[in-house]
Design an enzyme around this catalytic site. Structure first.
Site, PDB file in Angstrom:
ATOM      1  N   LYS A   1       0.811  -1.229   0.000  1.00 58.99           N
ATOM      2  CA  LYS A   1       0.000   0.000   0.000  1.00 58.99           C
ATOM      3  C   LYS A   1       0.843   1.278   0.000  1.00 58.99           C
ATOM      4  CE  LYS A   1      -4.223  -1.783   2.042  1.00 58.99           C
ATOM      5  NZ  LYS A   1      -5.294  -1.520   3.009  1.00 58.99           N
TER       6      LYS A   1
ATOM      7  N   ASP B   1     -10.078   3.005   1.993  1.00 51.64           N
ATOM      8  CA  ASP B   1     -10.187   2.308   3.282  1.00 51.64           C
ATOM      9  C   ASP B   1     -10.917   3.158   4.322  1.00 51.64           C
ATOM     10  OD1 ASP B   1      -8.926  -0.073   2.531  1.00 51.64           O
ATOM     11  OD2 ASP B   1      -6.931   0.672   3.065  1.00 51.64           O
TER      12      ASP B   1
END
Ligand code: ATR
Length: 283
Positions: free
Chosen positions: A72, A109
């Site tokens: 990420k 997210d």
């Protein structure tokens, strides 16, 4: 099963490992229900092969990728442009490949986290009382950034205080507490979110003074395997409302789907039931 033609739009998920990812289950169920000519597939490069994969896909070979551990942070670094929320999280879970060859990084997210609270703790307001985040790794920073963006006061509790302080310095409106002072952080809190990896891989979970939080405090765990983690079991036993990590996973997938396929996912698919069935099969 949809027919995949030569015009199909392709998206996917990249991680190491990726074989247990639930994202293909979610996205392909939505694709089928929507009748799209599309496919969502997993990619598992070696841990030093992520940059090669991203560079190879530039130019719109595929529409985009969801990104999971451990890529990420690297995903954000490789992109040509990033959304403010990806920059604040210092990580991207979504890369969009544009036809001009550029790569756009985003992070859904935080949207998933807030959607999970909205779904499972209706009436919860991030601005009503401070929100406690446990942990100071990438997942914790993303959660802290999302709650700061939503107007919350955030308290980060971490075993290593310096890592919590680094997030506080970067984001503002965040205070840092060592794990030994978790009880002080819990006092008056509106929510507690576990973003540590403690308790994963059969390690013992954290021993937390939940009773120091108000009875109305909502407790959330980003871990979804098991769905009811020991933290959530304890919270429920003391009458507190809980939010699980599977709802966050579904909540981040929905805006990703829209980024790939240009429309929201169809509402009439019980993707939670499909994900739970897939989790059962894997255990
Ligand atoms: P990620 O980037 O995936 O969120 P990470 O950077 O490895 O993961 O962070 C893991 C988090 O879990 C950290 O906050 C870590 O605490 P430290 O910063 O002190 O290392 C926390 N963590 C992991 N195992 C723990 C344990 N047994 N007790 C307390 N905290 C733990």
């Amino acid at each position: 099963m949809n027919t995949i033609t030569g015009k199909a739009v392709v998206a996917g998920v990249v991680g190491a490992p990726v074989r247990h990812s639930l994202s293909p289950v979610l996205h392909n169920a939505w694709i089928a229900e929507a009748g799209l000519d599309a496919a969502y597939v997993p990619f598992a490069p070696p841990s030093d092969g992520f940059a090669r994969l991203v560079h190879g896909l530039r130019g719109g070979v595929i529409r985009g990728l969801n990104v999971t551990l451990p890529f990420k942070e690297e995903a954000l670094a490789l992109a040509d442009e990033a959304s403010p929320r990806a920059a604040a999280a210092a990580a991207a879970n979504l890369l969009v490949f544009r036809e001009d060859g550029s790569v756009f990084a985003d992070n859904t997210d935080g949207l998933g986290l807030l959607a999970a609270f909205a779904a499972q703790a209706p009436g919860f307001s991030p601005t009503a009382a401070p929100v406690v985040i446990l942990g100071a790794g990438g997942a914790a920073r993303g959660a802290a950034a999302a709650f700061v963006e939503a107007g919350a006061q955030v308290r980060i509790v971490n075993r290593t205080l310096a890592r919590a302080e680094a997030i506080a310095d970067a984001l503002g409106r965040v205070s840092a507490f060592p794990l030994s002072r978790a009880g002080d952080a819990f006092a008056g809190a509106g929510a507690i979110v576990n973003a540590t990896s403690a308790g994963l891989a059969d390690e013992a979970g954290l021993d937390l003074p939940l009773e120091a939080s108000p009875q109305g405090c909502v407790v959330m765990d980003m871990v979804y395997k098991p769905l009811k983690t020991p933290l959530l079991v304890n919270a429920e036993a003391s009458g507190r409302r809980v939010v699980d990590g599977l709802e966050m996973l579904i909540g981040q997938a929905a805006p990703s789907f829209e980024a790939f396929f240009g429309r929201p996912p169809p509402a009439n698919v019980d993707v939670r039931a499909l994900a739970l069935a897939a989790l059962e099969q894997k255990s």
